[in-house]
Design a protein around this motif. Structure first.
Motif, PDB file in Angstrom:
ATOM      1  N   GLN A 110       0.789  -1.223   0.000  1.00 37.82           N
ATOM      2  CA  GLN A 110       0.000   0.000   0.000  1.00 37.82           C
ATOM      3  C   GLN A 110       0.829   1.284   0.000  1.00 37.82           C
ATOM      4  OE1 GLN A 110      -3.218  -0.135   2.771  1.00 37.82           O
ATOM      5  NE2 GLN A 110      -3.700   2.036   2.559  1.00 37.82           N
ATOM      6  N   PRO A 111       1.958   1.372   0.725  1.00 42.83           N
ATOM      7  CA  PRO A 111       2.679   2.651   0.751  1.00 42.83           C
ATOM      8  C   PRO A 111       3.044   3.167  -0.637  1.00 42.83           C
ATOM      9  CG  PRO A 111       3.497   1.222   2.482  1.00 42.83           C
ATOM     10  CD  PRO A 111       2.570   0.394   1.653  1.00 42.83           C
ATOM     11  N   ALA A 113       1.652   2.367  -3.522  1.00 43.83           N
ATOM     12  CA  ALA A 113       0.424   2.708  -4.243  1.00 43.83           C
ATOM     13  C   ALA A 113      -0.133   4.048  -3.764  1.00 43.83           C
ATOM     14  CB  ALA A 113      -0.619   1.604  -4.051  1.00 43.83           C
ATOM     15  N   ASP A 114      -0.020   4.314  -2.472  1.00 39.99           N
ATOM     16  CA  ASP A 114      -0.486   5.594  -1.926  1.00 39.99           C
ATOM     17  C   ASP A 114       0.328   6.756  -2.487  1.00 39.99           C
ATOM     18  OD1 ASP A 114      -2.439   4.370  -0.462  1.00 39.99           O
ATOM     19  OD2 ASP A 114      -1.350   4.440   1.455  1.00 39.99           O
ATOM     20  N   SER A 117      -1.006   7.350  -5.989  1.00 36.65           N
ATOM     21  CA  SER A 117      -2.359   7.915  -5.955  1.00 36.65           C
ATOM     22  C   SER A 117      -2.328   9.392  -5.573  1.00 36.65           C
ATOM     23  CB  SER A 117      -3.228   7.145  -4.960  1.00 36.65           C
ATOM     24  OG  SER A 117      -3.337   5.791  -5.324  1.00 36.65           O
ATOM     25  N   ARG A 118      -1.484   9.739  -4.606  1.00 35.89           N
ATOM     26  CA  ARG A 118      -1.422  11.130  -4.154  1.00 35.89           C
ATOM     27  C   ARG A 118      -0.860  12.037  -5.240  1.00 35.89           C
ATOM     28  NH1 ARG A 118       1.097  11.116   1.869  1.00 35.89           N
ATOM     29  NH2 ARG A 118       1.451  13.273   1.244  1.00 35.89           N
ATOM     30  N   LEU A 129      -8.005   1.758  -8.184  1.00 35.67           N
ATOM     31  CA  LEU A 129      -7.225   0.775  -7.451  1.00 35.67           C
ATOM     32  C   LEU A 129      -7.969  -0.556  -7.405  1.00 35.67           C
ATOM     33  CD1 LEU A 129      -6.088   2.969  -4.409  1.00 35.67           C
ATOM     34  CD2 LEU A 129      -4.797   2.455  -6.483  1.00 35.67           C
ATOM     35  N   GLN A 323      -1.719  -3.481  -4.506  1.00 36.08           N
ATOM     36  CA  GLN A 323      -2.760  -2.759  -5.220  1.00 36.08           C
ATOM     37  C   GLN A 323      -2.357  -2.529  -6.667  1.00 36.08           C
ATOM     38  OE1 GLN A 323      -4.929   0.320  -2.676  1.00 36.08           O
ATOM     39  NE2 GLN A 323      -2.917   0.308  -1.727  1.00 36.08           N
ATOM     40  N   SER A 392       3.027   7.097   9.350  1.00 35.90           N
ATOM     41  CA  SER A 392       2.384   7.814   8.245  1.00 35.90           C
ATOM     42  C   SER A 392       3.322   7.823   7.041  1.00 35.90           C
ATOM     43  CB  SER A 392       2.051   9.250   8.658  1.00 35.90           C
ATOM     44  OG  SER A 392       3.246   9.989   8.879  1.00 35.90           O
ATOM     45  N   LEU A 393       2.754   7.994   5.866  1.00 31.45           N
ATOM     46  CA  LEU A 393       3.542   7.860   4.639  1.00 31.45           C
ATOM     47  C   LEU A 393       4.759   8.791   4.604  1.00 31.45           C
ATOM     48  CD1 LEU A 393       3.733   6.340   2.008  1.00 31.45           C
ATOM     49  CD2 LEU A 393       2.219   8.031   0.965  1.00 31.45           C
TER      50      LEU A 393
END
Length: 413
Positions: A110-111, A113-114, A117-118, A129, A323, A392-393
């Motif tokens: 996920q990190p 992919a995040d 996405s951001r 996703l 993802q 947090s990311l």
């Protein structure tokens, strides 16, 4: 008189219809090759299959390329009009590099992919996703090492229905204490972590290396970044850091636990499964599906599981969420197909993945049934395990850069 002679009856030509199975041989001898091919396609009902338009999907993928590069998956995708062309790189590398011109990217967690996405959201170019399957990170080892840790009290055998156990649970606190020179309540110099031959009472492993888990490149790999987050969580009292200063201090503290034993290999699972794996890295951070795929193939070939390779499930753990990030319409169509097509989901299980229910999103029990049918032990985890929380990311990114001495986006150290 010819006029009075009765007319002879005109002979009839009897035409015998050749049997259908001979038709193709008759045509083959009488028609040009291209025409023969067309006729055979019509006769077999496959006329449209070779003429179907095939969409080339440009993709960047990390460890989940195992699925897309499988020959059975490639044939199933082609059946639905897709051919996936893969550029192979680590999850974090996927997120950090340019992905213009690609239809999908598939980091392993996920990190990354995040991050993608951001960035796309900032550019007003949102993504879709898809989560077709799950594969937790695990610590892969060999039976002798798992038994040494068990005798030390740092690991426990998980219940097994007959035979020697394939799965163990690893007390992450005790495991990291050994790496820091703490054993049975006594602390020596933290820089002088324990070595395997120091805790092996029965001389099983004969290995003088420090007790550590080796990862793939922490600057590129999701599994390595996730393991960093796991170690940080345990070292921070089962909590994630809240501030940048806290994250930086923690990263420097845990750095020796992650990079002490030299440069990591680019593909840790391949090393672990190689004949020389045990001498190179006694404990490796990989994905569960990589281990299960090996056991499934081994059982199919030899009629029994590989009894020398086993898994350690950390008592403090994450469930990684790979993802598939669709960047284009064609990418979205591929994501829907992989998530919902029954044949592709069945094949994912055969490759060791925990498939998701397309409607509810929950992981199904079908992998359990699949393994049970083949008499392969089913992974089980303890209900007492602690669910770790990643920082947090932005803080996780900062910690990865410090621990791995990673170059930033501009290429500077």
């Amino acid at each position: 008189m010819f006029a009075n002679r009765p007319a002879a009856e005109e002979p009839r030509l009897a035409v015998t219809r050749p049997p259908r199975r001979r038709l193709r041989r008759v045509l083959a001898s009488a028609l040009p090759v291209p025409v023969v091919g067309l006729v055979l396609l019509v006769a077999s009902g496959n006329l449209l299959l070779p003429l179907r338009q095939v969409v080339d999907i440009e993709a960047k993928m990390a460890s989940k390329r195992d699925f897309f590069q499988d020959p059975v998956v490639e044939r199933l995708l082609m059946k639905h009009g897709f051919r996936v062309r893969i550029t192979n790189m680590g999850s974090r590398e996927i997120a950090k590099q340019d992905y213009e011109g690609y239809d999908v990217v598939f980091p392993s967690g996920q990190p990354a992919a995040d991050l993608i996405s951001r960035e796309r959201a900032r550019a007003n170019r949102p993504v879709l996703l898809y989560r077709p399957f799950v594969s937790p990170i695990v610590l892969a080892t060999y039976r002798e090492y798992a038994e040494v840790l068990t005798a030390e009290g740092a690991a426990k055998r998980l219940s097994s229905s007959g035979g020697r156990p394939m799965y163990y649970t690893l007390d992450m606190r005790q495991f990291l204490d050994l790496a820091r020179g703490k054993r049975k309540g006594a602390q020596r110099d933290p820089k002088d972590g324990y070595r395997w031959d120091e805790i092996d009472r029965n001389d099983h492993v004969r290995n003088g290396n420090k007790i550590l888990a080796q990862t793939s490149d922490i600057c590129e790999s999701n599994s390595a970044g996730t393991y960093l987050g796991l170690v940080a969580f345990v070292e921070h009292g089962n909590d994630a850091p809240d501030s940048e200063a806290e994250a930086e201090q923690l990263a420097r503290k845990i750095k020796p636990l992650l990079v002490e034993q030299g440069l990591p290999s680019s593909e840790r699972a391949e090393t672990y499964l190689s004949p020389d794996g045990q001498s190179i890295a006694p404990v490796s951070v990989i994905y569960e599906h990589q281990f299960l795929a090996h056991q499934i193939a081994y059982e199919a070939k030899k009629g029994a599981t590989d009894d020398e390779r086993v898994l350690l499930y950390p008592s403090t753990r994450f469930v990684t969420e790979p993802q598939l990030v669709a960047l284009t319409g064609d990418g979205a169509r591929l994501g829907e197909l992989v998530s919902e097509n029954r044949e592709l989901q069945d094949r994912a299980r055969e490759l060791g993945f925990r498939s998701r229910n397309a409607t509810s999103g929950a992981t199904s029990d079908e992998l359990t049934r699949f393994l049970t049918e083949r008499q392969i032990p089913v992974p089980t985890t303890s209900a007492d395990d602690t669910r770790a929380v990643l920082p947090s990311l932005p803080l996780l990114e900062k910690m990865i850069e410090i621990v791995g001495d990673c170059p930033d986006r501009t290429g500077n150290q």
